[in-house]
Design a protein around this motif. Sequence first.
Motif, mmCIF file in Angstrom:
data_model
loop_
_atom_site.group_PDB
_atom_site.id
_atom_site.type_symbol
_atom_site.label_atom_id
_atom_site.label_comp_id
_atom_site.label_asym_id
_atom_site.label_seq_id
_atom_site.Cartn_x
_atom_site.Cartn_y
_atom_site.Cartn_z
ATOM 1 N N GLN A 104 58.902 7.360 34.532
ATOM 2 C CA GLN A 104 58.062 7.031 33.375
ATOM 3 C C GLN A 104 58.868 7.102 32.086
ATOM 4 O O GLN A 104 58.780 6.221 31.241
ATOM 5 C CB GLN A 104 56.865 7.982 33.280
ATOM 6 C CG GLN A 104 55.791 7.711 34.303
ATOM 7 C CD GLN A 104 55.290 6.276 34.277
ATOM 8 O OE1 GLN A 104 55.610 5.494 35.162
ATOM 9 N NE2 GLN A 104 54.505 5.936 33.296
ATOM 10 N N ASN A 105 59.645 8.149 31.939
ATOM 11 C CA ASN A 105 60.454 8.312 30.737
ATOM 12 C C ASN A 105 61.447 7.164 30.611
ATOM 13 O O ASN A 105 61.574 6.557 29.547
ATOM 14 C CB ASN A 105 61.173 9.671 30.799
ATOM 15 C CG ASN A 105 62.039 9.923 29.587
ATOM 16 O OD1 ASN A 105 63.173 9.461 29.533
ATOM 17 N ND2 ASN A 105 61.508 10.654 28.627
ATOM 18 N N LEU A 106 62.132 6.842 31.696
ATOM 19 C CA LEU A 106 63.117 5.753 31.670
ATOM 20 C C LEU A 106 62.446 4.409 31.395
ATOM 21 O O LEU A 106 62.930 3.615 30.595
ATOM 22 C CB LEU A 106 63.874 5.686 33.001
ATOM 23 C CG LEU A 106 64.761 6.882 33.331
ATOM 24 C CD1 LEU A 106 65.303 6.750 34.747
ATOM 25 C CD2 LEU A 106 65.886 7.037 32.320
ATOM 26 N N TYR A 107 61.326 4.156 32.055
ATOM 27 C CA TYR A 107 60.616 2.883 31.899
ATOM 28 C C TYR A 107 60.188 2.668 30.444
ATOM 29 O O TYR A 107 60.444 1.616 29.857
ATOM 30 C CB TYR A 107 59.389 2.842 32.816
ATOM 31 C CG TYR A 107 58.497 1.653 32.558
ATOM 32 C CD1 TYR A 107 58.822 0.391 33.073
ATOM 33 C CD2 TYR A 107 57.346 1.775 31.781
ATOM 34 C CE1 TYR A 107 58.014 -0.713 32.812
ATOM 35 C CE2 TYR A 107 56.535 0.677 31.524
ATOM 36 C CZ TYR A 107 56.875 -0.556 32.046
ATOM 37 O OH TYR A 107 56.076 -1.650 31.784
ATOM 38 N N HIS A 108 59.533 3.675 29.873
ATOM 39 C CA HIS A 108 59.006 3.508 28.521
ATOM 40 C C HIS A 108 60.122 3.316 27.501
ATOM 41 O O HIS A 108 59.991 2.506 26.582
ATOM 42 C CB HIS A 108 58.085 4.670 28.148
ATOM 43 C CG HIS A 108 56.777 4.594 28.869
ATOM 44 N ND1 HIS A 108 55.881 3.568 28.675
ATOM 45 C CD2 HIS A 108 56.227 5.381 29.817
ATOM 46 C CE1 HIS A 108 54.835 3.737 29.458
ATOM 47 N NE2 HIS A 108 55.024 4.830 30.165
ATOM 48 N N THR A 109 61.221 4.020 27.669
ATOM 49 C CA THR A 109 62.330 3.857 26.738
ATOM 50 C C THR A 109 62.970 2.481 26.899
ATOM 51 O O THR A 109 63.230 1.794 25.908
ATOM 52 C CB THR A 109 63.385 4.957 26.935
ATOM 53 O OG1 THR A 109 62.741 6.226 26.770
ATOM 54 C CG2 THR A 109 64.501 4.827 25.910
ATOM 55 N N ALA A 110 63.215 2.065 28.141
ATOM 56 C CA ALA A 110 63.841 0.754 28.377
ATOM 57 C C ALA A 110 62.956 -0.368 27.838
ATOM 58 O O ALA A 110 63.449 -1.338 27.256
ATOM 59 C CB ALA A 110 64.111 0.552 29.868
ATOM 60 N N GLN A 111 61.641 -0.222 27.996
ATOM 61 C CA GLN A 111 60.717 -1.243 27.511
ATOM 62 C C GLN A 111 60.627 -1.242 25.985
ATOM 63 O O GLN A 111 60.713 -2.300 25.357
ATOM 64 C CB GLN A 111 59.321 -1.024 28.107
ATOM 65 C CG GLN A 111 59.201 -1.452 29.551
ATOM 66 C CD GLN A 111 59.390 -2.945 29.733
ATOM 67 O OE1 GLN A 111 58.786 -3.759 29.050
ATOM 68 N NE2 GLN A 111 60.258 -3.314 30.667
ATOM 69 N N SER A 112 60.469 -0.068 25.392
ATOM 70 C CA SER A 112 60.263 -0.024 23.941
ATOM 71 C C SER A 112 61.523 -0.370 23.165
ATOM 72 O O SER A 112 61.453 -1.007 22.123
ATOM 73 C CB SER A 112 59.717 1.338 23.511
ATOM 74 O OG SER A 112 60.676 2.345 23.717
ATOM 75 N N THR B 126 66.572 11.327 32.629
ATOM 76 C CA THR B 126 65.453 11.495 31.711
ATOM 77 C C THR B 126 65.995 11.787 30.320
ATOM 78 O O THR B 126 67.155 12.167 30.179
ATOM 79 C CB THR B 126 64.521 12.659 32.149
ATOM 80 O OG1 THR B 126 63.375 12.697 31.307
ATOM 81 C CG2 THR B 126 65.234 13.998 32.118
ATOM 82 N N GLY B 127 65.146 11.643 29.337
ATOM 83 C CA GLY B 127 65.510 12.041 27.984
ATOM 84 C C GLY B 127 64.609 13.151 27.472
ATOM 85 O O GLY B 127 64.689 13.554 26.318
ATOM 86 N N ASP B 128 63.754 13.660 28.345
ATOM 87 C CA ASP B 128 62.714 14.611 27.981
ATOM 88 C C ASP B 128 63.291 16.002 27.712
ATOM 89 O O ASP B 128 63.822 16.655 28.618
ATOM 90 C CB ASP B 128 61.688 14.668 29.121
ATOM 91 C CG ASP B 128 60.450 15.461 28.791
ATOM 92 O OD1 ASP B 128 60.494 16.322 27.888
ATOM 93 O OD2 ASP B 128 59.420 15.222 29.452
ATOM 94 N N GLY B 129 63.161 16.453 26.483
ATOM 95 C CA GLY B 129 63.677 17.757 26.084
ATOM 96 C C GLY B 129 63.037 18.931 26.809
ATOM 97 O O GLY B 129 63.592 20.027 26.817
#
Length: 165
Positions: free
Chosen positions: A17-25, A114-117
């Motif tokens: 989810q984290n990867l998808y949303h960042t790649a899309q946005s 992920t990029g989630d802190g």
Amino acid sequence: MTDIHPDQRVAVLADSQNLYHTAQSRFSRNIDYTQLLSRAVQDRQLIRAIAYVIRADSPEEESFFDALEDIGFETKIKDIKTFADGSKKADWDVGMSLDAVTLANHVDVVVLCTGDGDFSRLCSHLRHMGVRVEVMGFGSSTADELVDAADNFLDLSDREEVFLL
């Protein structure tokens, strides 16, 4: 990259989810999971690759889940929750963390995609257990505390042509 050798046993945990949303946005593109897994493993011994995904009943998601499995990921699927006020929630933070801690006794390296802190504390814990922690994420949306807590950080943005479809 230093401290990498072919005898290392690796687990790859992908926060889809984290990867998808960042790649899309940021790029309006999708992640190339074949390249992601290949670069995470780097000719070391893959013990487990797990992609944490959310089922939101979108038309293409089942074929996406199948594609992940064809690439070599085990998929863990959670249904999205819709609350009375219409808000939606689904995340795998606890599940990913528990899997990472469980796998720590069986691997030398955990690669968190992920990029989630929220995972910075997990990195510190794994490193305290003697496990090398590598993080792969998009630099512009990866929490500084996660980068700081890892042994190594690979910015996927630096190699868009490799990591994005």
